[in-house]
Structure formats: C-alpha cells, structure tokens
Motif scaffolding. Structure first.
Motif: not given
Lengths: 321, 308
Positions: B279-280, B295, B298-299, B286-288, B282-284
């Motif tokens: 996921v990471a 979550r 990734v944060v 994508a949001v888990v 994809y930058g902005p």
C-alpha cells in the motif's frame, strides 16, 4: 595417452558423430564441438592411432578426407555415444518439464513426447528428476491471444498497467516474441505508441485484443539479448543513490546496481539507474525507514512531500522537520 | 581412449596384466608407473560416468579379477525425434542460464547429436530462461541429485544473525526467479523450506549417497508456494483514488465506490508489514481504513519519510 576428461569425452563423441554425419565439413565439425579446426585435426590425429589390441587392419580407427570433409571408415567399436550422466539427464528432463507446464505456448504434445523419449533414453540417470522443479506462472488469460497474434502475425491492442505511474495505458503493439524468464511471462513487442521495443509482463496486461492489422515491426528492430538479464538500464537514465538498512538489502538483489557498498552495520549504499523517477519514489515510499534516497536531492524532497501528503490523508499531521 | 576401446571390445574380463599388454602406452613403463597411469585412467572413466565392470571369467577357479565395459551399460540407447519434438528439445536446451547446468545441457545435446538426433539452434518466437545465481545452489543440486544431507548457516527473514541447520533435502524449486530448498530439518524434526539466497557461507554436503530418500507424496511446489506467497489471515479495507492501486484492486475481494472519486477495496493480507509493502508505494492515493495495526504500519513508514 594422457588426456583431460573433457578431451576424452569429446573423443568418445567424435567417432559416433562422424558415423552419423558422414561427409561433414571439418569447419562445421569443429564448430559443433566448440573447438578450433586446428584442435580438431590434432584430435583426429590422436584417434588415428587408437584402436583394438593387435592393431591389425580393421582394428584401428580410420577416417577418409575428401576436400574439406571427413568421414569415418573404421570406428573400432565406438559406434554410439556414451549414456547421459545424471547431471546431463537432469538438466534436460527438468527443462522439458518446465516447458511442458507453460500453458498455451508450445504444442504441449510435442514437448510431452520429447520428454518421454529423453526420459527413456536417460534411463536411471533421470531418476532424481522429480527432486528439481521450475515453477512457471500460469497465463491462460492472456497468452492464448498473444500466441494467436504471433502465429498469424497480427497486431495487438493492449491495456497495460505501468507500476511506476500506477496507471493503465492503451497501446497498439506488433508482437515479436514471448519470453519466459525466472518463471514470469513477457511479450516483447514493437510499441507503436512509443515507437520502440518494449517488454510487457503478461500479468500486468489488463486486457488484450487481436486486431485485423498485420504486425509490422521495423526490420531493424532487434530482439534484445537476454543473456545479461531482461532489464538493462540505459546509461542516460537517472542515477539514484539509496541507503538501505539490512532488511532492505533485497533491493540490490532484485535490481541491477551500478555500485553496492556495504556499511559496517550491514546496511548497503547502492547506486542504480532508473528509467522513471516515479519508480524510485514508489520504492522509497514502500521502504519507509528502511531506505533513504541520498541523491538526487530533488527526488528525496519529492518523496518527503508525497509522504507528508499521504499522512495528511490519514488525518495525522506530518512531524515538524 | 585406447583403454575404453579395449574394454568395450572384449567380452571376457581382462586382468590388469592383460590390459597392460593390450593397450599401447601402458607397456613401456615400469610396473609402478603403469599402475599409477592405470589408476588415473580408471578415475577419469569414473568421472565421465563410464561404467566399469569387474568380475572373473570363470566361476570354478579363483581367476584373477578383471575389467570390462558392458556395451549396453555404456551406450546411449536408440532415440529418434520427430521435427516438432526436436524443436521442443532445442528450446528446452536453452533454458539454463547457470553455467554448470548450461554445460550439462550442452554436453547432453552433443551426445544426442553424435547419435544422430539434431535439435535446432535457432530461436523463434519463444525463449525461456532460468538462472541459478545463489552461491548455495550448486552444492544443493549435488546433494539432491545424490541423496545426501546438507549443513549450512541460515539467516531467517529480517534477522541479521544466522543459525546452523542440517537438512535432508527433498528437492529444490525455482519460484519467480529464486531457488528454494525443501527438506526435513533434522534439528527441528519437521519439513522446512529454505530460500537459498539466505544461506550464509558454504553448504556442506554430508552423508552417504542415497542416504536421503524423499517421501513419495511431497508436493515441492505447494510447499514453496506457501512460503513464498502471502497467506491470508485478515482482511483490510483500503480507500483508493479512482483509477489508482491497480495491483490492490486485482487482489481485492470486494470493491465499492465511496464518493468523490474514491473507492474502498477489501484485500486479504498475512501481516501488517506485508500489507504496508503493497500500500505505502501508492502515497496519497491510498489510505488504509482498517484494521488498526495495518493502518499503523503504513503511518509509521510515512512518518519516517515525512520527517526526514
């Protein structure tokens, strides 16, 4: 007579080879055996004094030369080559089995028949073959259409995903060949949109359509030499310097690097060429604290900004830098 | 060469003295020099896989033991290939990019050609390649071929320290360009899969040939697939900008529009760090959304980058 195992192996194959290929040009025989013509003549001379005990007529190996060709007159019993060793049998059988499971690519039937015959000729040497496997990714979705396009020399329309940009692009391509490398299947084709030779990984093809137009790659479009690997970055591509923690050392394994330096903590500093800076940014985002772009500075700043923007989406403020 | 011809031609076993008398090059030297040469030549034959038979000609007397080569054990059996079968063989022959295996293929093809089986060289619309770059590969291949055990230092994923392992190998598998060893780990008394790139230093091959016999029902590929691929243990909900995150969408079990040009997808994952890997990047876009540990993973990555 002293000889190396390689030479003895060659001599034992030479006589049966000449028996089954009479009147071959010496230059061609030498090429077949991977030796110089001069070497071949030396080895034929060596063989000339070999033969059965007694060395009477009909006992010695004998050749006849006509023009620049050579044939065997007397083989002294060395009519057939030696059996396959275990390594030789395994190398062939495992390779044929890997081919057999590449669906849609070849007449599976021909591969299966060849495999059965080689297994039988190899006998016990092929017994351990069940212990080595090469897995090939299945591609039943797209490959049959690609295969048909190659057979009929027709153009294809691809909807293709480009990971660096996270976008799907549409383009017409003239198929040239299919490559199955390290278990993944690729189409090498002339891309009519970018007017260049491109490699398309089949699992990134979202959809494919067979067009009526004939495939017409330019005559000078050379299929790439894949001996050095599939992806050889151009010397003009952007040079990126990355610091990698030990847990991210895999990056150096997966991508060709111009230089790799190991640090005292087991980390690596690598320099690699990147065709698209977006790819490097995506990698940096994925690595998080395990990787850091050292150069170029603008790229490092772009990553920082993108990470901050992504954090904003999570409702977390970016830490003060 | 003369030794091979001599032993191939005879039907009776030839004693050492008979061999010395019959084969040119053996008779000039002293007994000792001859013995040395003979031993060296026998070793060469063994290296090439030429089957030397020993025995006596007569059952009743205590005849001195002798040597011969049985033609049917020496010779490549008859084989002939149809053109399409030969084409398949030619293609298979170009598969190996690893030097020792490419060498074995080359010498195999040479023997086949010597028997009149010609596999075409030219490449057409298909090429296949498999490399074996891991330094541990050659020894593991040897061990698997000969049915012997292996000992090596191994670094489990993510760790830097290595541990010694002893394994009875059942097979090696090439999966997505990486080689894996499947076998019985004697220390843990269980089946294990090892990624050869994580072997540290030399691999020692131990034990008698044939001492390792793999169980009949081992599915090598399935064993590696379980290790190489992510098992699904939980489901994450990820908010994706429309048109973004193609690789996640491909694996998604559900996709629904979320308004304002965004979708929410549900994807299975094995652990939060593996999901963050996917996921990471994809930058902005994508949001888990859930679960919290995914979550947070990734944060954490984004935080490290945003503050640098």
């Amino acid at each position: 007579m002293t000889s190396t195992p390689a030479q003895l192996s060659r001599l034992l194959a030479l006589v049966p080879y000449l028996l089954s290929h009479p009147g071959t040009a010496i230059a061609d025989v030498a090429a077949e055996f991977g030796i110089s013509e001069q070497r071949l003549r030396q080895e034929l001379d060596l063989l000339w004094v070999c033969g059965l005990p007694g060395h009477g007529p009909g006992d010695l190996i004998d050749f006849s030369f006509e023009g620049d060709t050579v044939s065997v007159i007397e083989s002294a019993g060395v009519d057939r080559p030696l059996r396959l060793t275990v390594d030789e049998a395994l190398a062939l059988v495992v390779a044929l089995r890997a081919l057999a499971e590449t669906p849609g690519l070849l007449a599976r039937d021909a591969v299966a028949r060849a495999l059965a015959k080689v297994e039988q000729a190899a006998g016990n040497s092929a017994l351990p073959a069940g212990r080595v496997e090469v897995a090939v990714e299945g591609q039943e979705r797209v490959l049959p259409v690609v295969q048909q396009a190659l057979d009929e020399r027709r153009r294809l329309h691809l909807s293709y995903y480009v990971p660096a940009r996270d976008e799907t692009t549409d383009r017409d391509v003239d198929p040239m060949r299919v490559l199955v490398v390290e278990g993944r299947t690729y189409l090498e084709a002339w891309c009519r949109r970018t007017e260049g030779l491109r490699l398309f990984r089949l699992d990134r093809v979202e959809s494919v359509e067979l067009l009526d137009a004939p495939a017409e790659p330019p005559p000078d479009a050379e299929p790439r030499d894949i001996a050095q690997g599939l992806f050889v970055p151009s010397a003009e591509a952007l040079l990126v310097t990355l610091a990698l923690r030990p847990a991210a050392a895999w990056v150096a394994d997966y991508h060709p690097c111009e230089s790799v330096q190991e640090g005292s903590d087991g980390g690596l500093t690598v320099r690699l060429r990147v065709a698209d800076p977006a790819w490097a940014r995506r990698l940096a985002l994925r690595l998080g604290p395990l990787g850091r772009i050292l150069a170029p500075a603008e790229l490092a700043e772009q990553v920082r900004a993108e990470a901050a923007a992504a954090l904003a989406a999570y409702g977390e403020a970016a830490p003060a830098s | 060469m003369n030794l091979v011809i001599c032993l191939l031609a005879t039907r009776r076993y030839l004693t050492v003295q008979q061999i010395r008398a019959a084969v040119p090059g053996y008779n000039q030297d002293t007994e000792e020099a001859f013995r040395r040469m003979f031993e060296r030549d026998k070793e060469e034959l063994r290296e090439l896989g030429i089957p030397l038979e020993t025995g006596t000609n007569s059952v009743a007397h205590d005849d001195e033991a002798g040597y011969r080569i049985a033609r049917r054990d020496y010779e490549l059996p008859e084989i002939s290939l149809e053109p399409d079968e030969a084409a398949a063989l030619g293609l298979a022959a170009r598969l190996w990019q690893s030097a020792p295996l490419a060498g074995a293929t080359g010498s195999a093809l040479l023997k086949l050609r010597a028997a009149g089986v010609d596999a075409p060289e030219s490449s057409g619309v298909l090429e296949t390649r498999v490399a074996a770059r891991e330094p541990a590969f050659p020894r593991c291949w040897d061990a698997v071929r000969d049915g012997r055990s292996v000992r090596f230092a191994y670094r489990t994923s993510g760790r830097t320290a290595s541990e010694d392992r002893t394994v009875q190998p059942w097979g090696v598998v090439s999966w997505r360009g990486r080689w894996y060893l499947v076998g019985h780990d004697t220390g843990r008394n269980a089946q294990r899969v090892f990624r050869l790139s994580r072997v540290v230093g030399e691999v020692e091959v131990v034990g008698e040939p044939g001492s390792v016999v793999p169980p009949g029902d081992v599915d090598l590929r399935a064993a590696v697939a379980r290790m190489a691929e992510d098992e699904t243990r939980a489901t994450a909900a990820v908010r994706l900008r429309a048109g973004a995150g193609w690789e996640l969408r491909k694996d998604a079990t559900a996709v629904r529009p979320d308004g304002n040009g965004w979708d929410v997808v549900e994807v299975g994952f094995s652990d939060p760090e593996r999901l963050a890997d996917r996921v990471a990047g994809y930058g902005p876009a994508a949001v888990v959304l859930s679960p919290p540990e995914a979550r947070e993973a990734v944060v954490a990555r984004l935080t490290a980058l945003a503050g640098s």
